[in-house]
Design an enzyme around this catalytic site. Structure first.
Site, mmCIF file in Angstrom:
data_model
loop_
_atom_site.group_PDB
_atom_site.id
_atom_site.type_symbol
_atom_site.label_atom_id
_atom_site.label_comp_id
_atom_site.label_asym_id
_atom_site.label_seq_id
_atom_site.Cartn_x
_atom_site.Cartn_y
_atom_site.Cartn_z
ATOM 1 N N TYR A 60 66.768 92.836 63.819
ATOM 2 C CA TYR A 60 65.985 92.116 63.069
ATOM 3 C C TYR A 60 64.515 91.995 62.977
ATOM 4 O O TYR A 60 63.749 91.888 64.019
ATOM 5 C CB TYR A 60 66.225 90.209 63.576
ATOM 6 C CG TYR A 60 67.825 89.866 63.384
ATOM 7 C CD1 TYR A 60 68.688 90.694 62.940
ATOM 8 C CD2 TYR A 60 68.139 88.855 64.414
ATOM 9 C CE1 TYR A 60 70.093 90.306 63.016
ATOM 10 C CE2 TYR A 60 69.325 88.491 64.552
ATOM 11 C CZ TYR A 60 70.345 89.227 63.799
ATOM 12 O OH TYR A 60 71.857 88.914 64.019
ATOM 13 N N SER A 206 76.939 82.589 60.602
ATOM 14 C CA SER A 206 76.833 82.097 59.046
ATOM 15 C C SER A 206 78.030 81.125 58.987
ATOM 16 O O SER A 206 78.876 81.270 57.743
ATOM 17 C CB SER A 206 77.303 83.268 58.095
ATOM 18 O OG SER A 206 76.169 84.350 58.235
ATOM 19 N N PHE A 212 75.338 78.851 51.334
ATOM 20 C CA PHE A 212 75.875 78.521 50.084
ATOM 21 C C PHE A 212 76.637 77.276 50.282
ATOM 22 O O PHE A 212 76.891 76.565 49.330
ATOM 23 C CB PHE A 212 76.980 79.603 49.667
ATOM 24 C CG PHE A 212 77.772 79.464 48.498
ATOM 25 C CD1 PHE A 212 76.918 79.741 47.173
ATOM 26 C CD2 PHE A 212 79.000 78.674 48.351
ATOM 27 C CE1 PHE A 212 77.622 79.501 45.901
ATOM 28 C CE2 PHE A 212 79.551 78.503 46.833
ATOM 29 C CZ PHE A 212 78.864 78.658 45.821
#
Length: 342
Positions: A60, A206, A212
Site C-alpha cells: 500500500y 471489502s 458499492f
C-alpha cells in the site's frame, strides 16, 4: 455509539476487536493519499472506539501506509492494537509480481518492522501466493520468524483450500483474509468450510463491495483520478447497469430496517459467525462511526435469505478483479519435493 466487542481470531490465542479497520485507502489505490494528520486522528478515533485490529500491507503506497501507521502508533497506542500487515504482492515496472521465496519473506518482514517502527508484527499475512514456490517453503520461513519473535501469528490472503491445508500442516495458520460480502460469495463453497474445519479465523476484506454497497453507482461517478476501482470489471458500464439493482434492493431493505445500506451489508457479514471479522476501510470519521453502528443491526434468518437473494451469483455481473491480479483461484503451488533451495 455501538459497543465494539472482542473476539478470538483463530485458535492460537489472538484476540481482536469484532470489527477491524482496513487502512489501504488512506494511502493507495483509491485516489490520491489522504492528509496524514487526518488519517492519524481517524486511527486514534478508531482505537478509542474499540476498533483495535488495524490492517495494512507493504504494497500500500508502496510502503507509505505502513509508515503512516508507524506514526499513528506512537505515544502508547501500540500496546492497545492488534496490527496486521502483509508481504508478497509487489509492483515491478507497473506489473503485479508475487514473491514467497525465503530470502524475500525475511527481507520483507524486516522492512515492515522498520517502517512500522515496532519489534513484532501481531499477524503477518502472505498477501498473495507465489505459485513458483511450494507454500511449505514460504511458511517454513514464517515459522522461523515466529520462533525469533518477529511475528506472533501467521495468516494467508487469497489462498485456495488446498493451499491453506498445506500451509497449516507446517505451522498453524491463525487467519485467512478473503473478499467476502453480499456480492462476493465464491469463498463459501470450499474456503470457509476449510478454515472452520482447521480452526482458522476469517477476515473479510471489502465487506462493502469496495464502497458499492454503501452508495451504489454514485460511488463510480465520484471516484477521483487514479482510483483503481475505475478499472474493475464490476464497475464497467456494461456490468454496472445490472449491479445497480442489487444496491437499490439493499437500500430499500435498509430503509425499512432504519439503518444505512452499508450497515445492512456489514451486518450480513457479522452474522456469518463469531469467527468472522470484517475490516471495512474508510478515510472519514462519519463513515467509520456508521460502520461500527452495523454491530447493533440484528438480522433474522429470513432477512439474511432475502438479502442473499438480491445478490445471487448470477445477479452479480463482472469478476472481482481483472486478469492482472492473482486470486485464490490461481494460488496452488508446486509440491514441496520439486523445491531446490537456491
Amino acid at each position: 455509539m455501538a459497543k465494539v466487542g472482542r473476539m478470538k481470531l483463530g485458535s492460537q490465542g489472538l484476540e481482536v476487536s469484532q470489527q477491524g479497520l482496513g487502512c489501504m485507502g488512506m494511502s493507495a489505490f483509491y485516489g490520491p493519499p489522504k492528509p496524514e494528520p487526518d488519517m492519524i486522528s481517524l486511527i486514534h478515533h478508531a482505537v478509542q472506539s474499540g476498533v483495535t485490529f488495524l490492517d495494512t500491507s507493504d504494497v500500500y503506497g508502496p510502503h507509505t501506509n505502513e509508515i503512516l501507521l508507524g506514526k499513528a502508533l506512537k505515544g502508547g497506542i501500540r500496546e492497545k492494537v492488534e496490527l496486521a500487515t502483509k508481504f508478497g504482492a509487489t509492483y515491478s515496472e507497473g506489473k503485479f509480481v508475487v514473491r514467497g521465496d525465503p530470502a524475500y519473506v525475511r527481507a520483507a518482514c524486516e522492512g515492515s518492522l522498520k517502517r512500522l517502527d515496532i519489534d513484532c508484527i501481531d499477524l503477518y499475512y502472505q498477501h498473495r501466493i507465489d505459485t513458483s514456490v511450494p507454500v511449505e517453503v514460504t511458511i517454513g520461513e514464517l515459522k522461523k520468524l515466529v520462533e525469533e519473535g518477529k511475528i506472533k501469528y501467521i495468516g494467508l490472503s487469497e489462498a485456495s483450500a488446498s493451499t491453506i491445508r498445506r500451509a497449516h500442516a507446517v505451522h498453524p495458520i491463525t487467519a485467512v483474509q478473503l473478499e467476502w460480502s453480499l456480492w462476493s460469495r465464491d469463498v463459501e463453497e470450499d474456503i470457509i468450510p476449510t478454515c472452520r474445519e482447521l480452526g482458522i479465523g476469517i477476515v473479510a476484506y471489502s465487506p462493502l463491495g469496495r464502497g458499492f454497497l454503501s452508495s451504489g453507482s454514485k460511488l463510480i461517478e465520484n471516484l477521483p483520478e487514479g482510483d483503481y476501482r475505475k478499472n474493475m470489471p464490476r464497475f464497467q458500464p456494461e456490468n454496472l447497469e445490472a449491479n445497480k439493482t442489487i444496491f437499490e434492493r439493499v437500500n430499500e431493505m435498509a430503509a425499512k430496517k432504519g439503518c444505512t445500506p452499508s450497515q445492512l451489508a456489514l451486518a450480513w457479514v457479522h452474522h456469518q459467525g463469531n469467527d468472522v471479522c470484517p475490516i471495512p476501510g474508510t478515510t472519514k470519521v462519519e463513515n467509520f462511526n456508521q460502520n461500527i453502528g452495523a454491530l447493533s443491526v440484528k438480522l433474522t434468518p429470513q432477512e439474511m435469505a432475502e438479502l442473499e437473494s438480491f445478490a445471487a451469483a448470477d445477479a452479480v455481473k463482472g469478476d472481482r478483479y481483472g486478469n492482472d491480479i492473482a486470486t485464490w483461484k490461481t494460488s496452488d503451488t508446486p509440491p514441496l519435493s520439486s523445491w531446490k533451495a537456491v
